[in-house]
Design a protein around this motif. Structure first.
Motif, short mmCIF file in Angstrom:
data_model
loop_
_atom_site.label_atom_id
_atom_site.label_comp_id
_atom_site.label_asym_id
_atom_site.label_seq_id
_atom_site.Cartn_x
_atom_site.Cartn_y
_atom_site.Cartn_z
N GLY A 148 0.84 -1.19 0.00
CA GLY A 148 0.00 0.00 0.00
C GLY A 148 0.87 1.24 0.00
O GLY A 148 1.76 1.37 0.85
N VAL A 149 0.65 2.14 -0.95
CA VAL A 149 1.45 3.36 -1.01
C VAL A 149 0.57 4.55 -0.62
O VAL A 149 -0.48 4.78 -1.19
CB VAL A 149 2.08 3.57 -2.41
CG1 VAL A 149 3.19 2.58 -2.65
CG2 VAL A 149 1.04 3.46 -3.51
N ARG A 150 1.04 5.27 0.38
CA ARG A 150 0.35 6.47 0.85
C ARG A 150 0.72 7.67 -0.01
O ARG A 150 -0.09 8.54 -0.28
CB ARG A 150 0.73 6.72 2.30
CG ARG A 150 -0.03 7.84 2.99
CD ARG A 150 0.50 8.11 4.38
NE ARG A 150 1.86 8.63 4.36
CZ ARG A 150 2.95 7.91 4.54
NH1 ARG A 150 2.85 6.61 4.78
NH2 ARG A 150 4.16 8.45 4.50
N VAL A 151 1.98 7.70 -0.43
CA VAL A 151 2.50 8.76 -1.28
C VAL A 151 2.80 8.16 -2.65
O VAL A 151 3.47 7.13 -2.74
CB VAL A 151 3.78 9.38 -0.69
CG1 VAL A 151 4.32 10.47 -1.59
CG2 VAL A 151 3.50 9.92 0.70
N ASP A 152 2.31 8.77 -3.71
CA ASP A 152 2.48 8.23 -5.06
C ASP A 152 3.94 8.34 -5.49
O ASP A 152 4.46 9.44 -5.66
CB ASP A 152 1.59 9.01 -6.03
CG ASP A 152 1.56 8.36 -7.40
OD1 ASP A 152 2.30 7.37 -7.62
OD2 ASP A 152 0.81 8.83 -8.27
N PRO A 153 4.65 7.21 -5.67
CA PRO A 153 6.05 7.26 -6.08
C PRO A 153 6.25 7.89 -7.46
O PRO A 153 7.35 8.35 -7.78
CB PRO A 153 6.48 5.79 -6.08
CG PRO A 153 5.45 5.07 -5.30
CD PRO A 153 4.18 5.83 -5.49
N LEU A 154 5.20 7.88 -8.28
CA LEU A 154 5.33 8.40 -9.63
C LEU A 154 5.35 9.92 -9.66
O LEU A 154 5.85 10.52 -10.62
CB LEU A 154 4.18 7.89 -10.50
CG LEU A 154 4.05 6.37 -10.64
CD1 LEU A 154 2.84 6.03 -11.50
CD2 LEU A 154 5.32 5.77 -11.24
N SER A 155 4.80 10.55 -8.64
CA SER A 155 4.67 12.01 -8.67
C SER A 155 5.87 12.74 -8.09
O SER A 155 5.97 13.96 -8.20
CB SER A 155 3.41 12.44 -7.89
OG SER A 155 3.53 12.06 -6.52
N ALA A 156 6.79 12.00 -7.49
CA ALA A 156 7.97 12.61 -6.87
C ALA A 156 9.21 12.31 -7.70
O ALA A 156 9.63 11.16 -7.79
CB ALA A 156 8.16 12.09 -5.45
N PRO A 157 9.83 13.32 -8.32
CA PRO A 157 11.06 13.09 -9.11
C PRO A 157 12.16 12.49 -8.23
O PRO A 157 12.28 12.82 -7.05
CB PRO A 157 11.43 14.48 -9.61
CG PRO A 157 10.18 15.27 -9.54
CD PRO A 157 9.42 14.73 -8.36
N THR A 158 12.96 11.62 -8.81
CA THR A 158 14.06 11.00 -8.09
C THR A 158 15.36 11.24 -8.85
O THR A 158 15.36 11.41 -10.08
CB THR A 158 13.85 9.48 -7.92
OG1 THR A 158 13.64 8.88 -9.22
CG2 THR A 158 12.63 9.20 -7.06
#
Length: 468
Positions: A148-158
């Protein structure tokens, strides 16, 4: 017997004390981890605590329990004669851990509460846990893992900072994180060609630069680049890694044609000598080495070299002939280069048939696409089935938030997966290339060291004669 009676209270007291100490110690360690964690991890730890606390009730509401009507031995002993023991409601046991993006829940299945039941309940779990999305995958026999992801990994640049250390596994390309913040890799040992599509500025070249930076410290990988966006090596996106390339050409079709011919000759020479040199017919059975490196050809803006020129003037006819021959040469590499350790990566904005001929594109087993403007471009890059997965369609990735996000089909997973690829700072790419420039070798020269400059041609002619 008297001694046992006297010692029993002492043993029970010691055991109870140990249990209390372990409970207190676990709480102390948990508090220490919580205090030392950053804000994101603390939120996930609180989320994990609430999931554990409310699991029994939520499992019943989500239909993830089973009623066990078979009485246990203790039920039979304690139940009065003539009465039926109450049935027990069994709930899957779970172990919950948190990370920066959310929680990982590992559950033990029960009869009639298995993988399918957990997958059906995933939307309800996402709502109850306040998660952006929830996935359920097998975790071995009788177990599932719920992400379960609370924060969308796709929306945060890495960002990716190369270490400069030699990679442990040359058969794997680390692409980035998927939409559940899980590492996403693609195997290279069975891949002769890959296609990378997407709008300009959305991550194609950065993805390839990351691959070069990660593999550059190994002498068992050599790179050549044909960049259709520029005319000279000091221009464009690959200027920072030029020292780690054994060959580079720009948008000149004749120069690209010469490079492609060199690599086709390398492919033929390797095919003719692989059994004598390596003792196998497939390089991946022994893996790449400094003397027989994985040879990677990157063709950026591939449509530059395959364009269908129309016209009757001599110059146009010459360009048309070069483009047609380029198609045949790359087809040869993609269809026959895998077993001898040649990988072709083709990048373009729209991988439609006029940009990458279908007889090349359709034999590349791996394809991924960054943002696209049209459904036609998405279908060309990923296949017609992408129409059935609108959430993963590259057309939905046009927002600036999704720069660096690509869609691809992952073997063993249904549908398509979105991947957040990291950004590589050009300065980091430059120092890695400079530090590893001494490892750059022409694979043809390395092969000639085994067989001699004339032995390869004679051996290949003998193979051709046998085939004839």
């Amino acid at each position: 017997m008297t001694d046992v009676v006297e010692v029993a209270p002492v043993v029970a007291g010691v055991a109870l004390a140990l249990i209390v100490v372990l409970i207190v110690l676990s709480w102390v360690l948990g508090i220490v981890r919580y205090v030392r964690a950053d804000g994101m991890l603390r939120a996930s730890m609180r989320q994990a605590f609430m999931i554990r606390r409310r699991w029994r009730r939520l499992a019943r509401l989500a239909g993830l329990t089973v009623t066990d009507r078979t009485p246990t031995f203790m039920d039979e002993l304690t139940t009065k004669d003539g009465k039926t023991p109450k049935p027990r409601v069994r709930t899957p046991r779970i172990v919950v851990t948190g990370d920066h993006y959310g929680v990982i829940v590992r559950a033990v299945c029960l009869p009639k509460v298995g993988l399918e039941e957990f997958q059906r309940a995933a939307p309800y779990l996402a709502d109850a846990w306040r998660c952006t999305r929830v996935s359920v995958l097998p975790d071995g026999p009788g177990r599932v893992v719920i992400r379960g992801v609370r924060v969308d990994p796709l929306s945060a640049p890495t960002d990716h900072v190369p270490t400069g250390e030699e990679p442990a596994d040359l058969a794997t390309w680390d692409l980035g994180l998927d939409e559940y913040a899980e590492p996403m890799n693609v195997g290279l040992d069975g891949v002769p060609g890959m296609t990378v599509a997407g709008l300009p500025g959305y991550g194609k070249t950065s993805l390839i630069n990351k691959f070069i930076c990660d593999m550059a410290p190994s002498p068992a990988v050599q790179f050549a680049v044909a960049d259709g966006k520029v005319s000279a090596a000091h221009e464009g996106d690959y200027a920072d890694v030029i020292g780690r390339l054994f060959a580079f050409v720009g948008d000149d079709l004749a120069e690209a044609n010469a490079l492609f011919k060199r690599l086709v000759k390398l492919r033929r020479d390797r095919s003719a000598s692989i059994r004598n040199v390596l003792g196998v017919t497939n390089m991946w059975h022994v893996g790449p080495s400094a003397s027989w490196p994985l040879t990677v050809l990157v063709i950026d803006e591939a449509h530059t070299y395959f364009r269908d020129y129309k016209g009757n003037d001599p110059e146009t006819k010459k360009l048309a002939a070069l483009a047609a021959e380029n198609q045949r040469l790359i087809e040869d590499l993609v269809k026959k280069g895998r077993s001898v350790g040649i990988l072709v990566i083709l990048a373009t904005q729209k991988s439609t048939g006029d940009a990458i001929p279908t007889f090349i594109r359709d034999v590349c087993p791996v394809g991924l696409s960054f943002a696209q403007r049209t459904a036609e471009a998405s279908v060309a890059a990923l296949g017609d089935d992408i129409r059935n997965w609108p959430d993963a369609n590259p057309v939905s990735l046009q927002s600036p938030v999704y720069r660096g996000v690509a869609s691809m089909a992952i073997q063993g997973r249904p549908g398509y997966t979105r991947i957040r690829t990291p950004f590589v700072d050009p300065a980091d790419a430059a120092w890695v290339a400079e530090a590893t420039a001494h490892l750059t070798q022409d694979p043809a020269e390395l092969l000639a060291a085994f067989t001699g400059p004339h032995g390869l041609e004679a051996e290949f002619e003998a193979v051709e004669a046998d085939v004839a």
